[in-house]
Design an enzyme around this catalytic site. Sequence first.
Site, PDB file in Angstrom:
ATOM      1  N   GLU A 175      13.258  -7.162 -30.267  1.00 55.02           N
ATOM      2  CA  GLU A 175      12.514  -7.262 -31.565  1.00 55.02           C
ATOM      3  C   GLU A 175      11.544  -8.449 -31.557  1.00 55.02           C
ATOM      4  OE1 GLU A 175      13.753 -10.139 -32.860  1.00 55.02           O
ATOM      5  OE2 GLU A 175      15.170 -10.390 -31.120  1.00 55.02           O
ATOM      6  N   GLU A 318      13.484 -11.021 -28.603  1.00 55.41           N
ATOM      7  CA  GLU A 318      12.423 -10.400 -27.706  1.00 55.41           C
ATOM      8  C   GLU A 318      13.092  -9.489 -26.924  1.00 55.41           C
ATOM      9  OE1 GLU A 318       9.765 -12.905 -25.809  1.00 55.41           O
ATOM     10  OE2 GLU A 318       9.173 -14.008 -27.494  1.00 55.41           O
TER      11      GLU A 318
END
Length: 356
Positions: A175, A318
């Site tokens: 994300e 991430e």
Amino acid sequence: MNEALERLVHSIALPDEEAMRLAAAHLDQLTKPPGSLGKLESLTIRAAGITGQPKPELSRKAVVVMAADHGVCEEGVSAYPAEVTPQMLLNMLAGGAAVNVFARQAGADVICVDMGVNADVSHPSLLSRKIRKGTANMAKGPAMTREEAEKAILLGAAIADEACDQGIQLFVTGELGIGNTTASAAVACALTGLEPSLLVGRGTGVDNEGLNRKTAAVQQALSVNQPNREDAIDVLMKVGGLEIAGMAGLILGAAARRCPVVLDGFISGAAALAASRLCPASLDYMLASHVSGEKGHVVLLEILGLEPMLQLDMRLGEGTGGVLSLHLLDSACAVMHEMATFASAGVSDGTGVPEV
């Protein structure tokens, strides 16, 4: 829950117990004392149950990084401005983020998805699934509509389905979005009933004053919106994020295709909790990569009943922790395909009788 979500949830099957039994039996025939590879063995057996393959093959991997912005940033909850989200997304698309480095090392694809970035981002490799330009400020009202939350879940599931059609066998949740640990904490509080002080962490590294603002914003969002703990979509709609809902959908979509989903950190944990409330069977398809430095993550892992593979005090997001754990999964699968059995190696199996 709308009809399409109902179909998705009911398409998720239980793990294949026969594949798990065969995997365990094969592990015991390999040239090693039984159980001596420890957690790698239980990981292999779980992968067998998920895929339905006694010798799992997981060489095609992808980390799906879902990006979105959060209106709650207006409350001063982050050490970085919201403008960082599109800037970092472009950096990631150019291959310059930490997740890109780790993914290249692990042989994984990076799929970047714009679920709700508050900017117009264009790149040939970007999957544009933008529902709206960021959520509303949840401290003042619902983050999004119920229809938008359902759409985000279904789009996440569709991304998993499309990737599976292209040969992907395993997913890592990733994300990107300034303010997303605030939304994740709110989702986790709403679904568990726990107090914000137990789940709100420093995220991007806010100081004590920033942490107090963040905790207050979560408390206010819960008070203003009164999310229904028994309705995960209501929670995502009122205090969630577009990328959090998208990751929940990705998990469900991957589970429907019998693909393992490696969870990253705290934000992935909040999405996983929402997915598990929508479909408890989806929990069987989740693997916890690491426990992050965000204090609420260990709480979520305990609630989910998942044991992390790594503990590196990471809190980048991430999908970085998830991608790092892929090396362990590769090793677990390689053992099943490449390690000799007692019989093939002509080694005694411990009974005193050499096998032939």
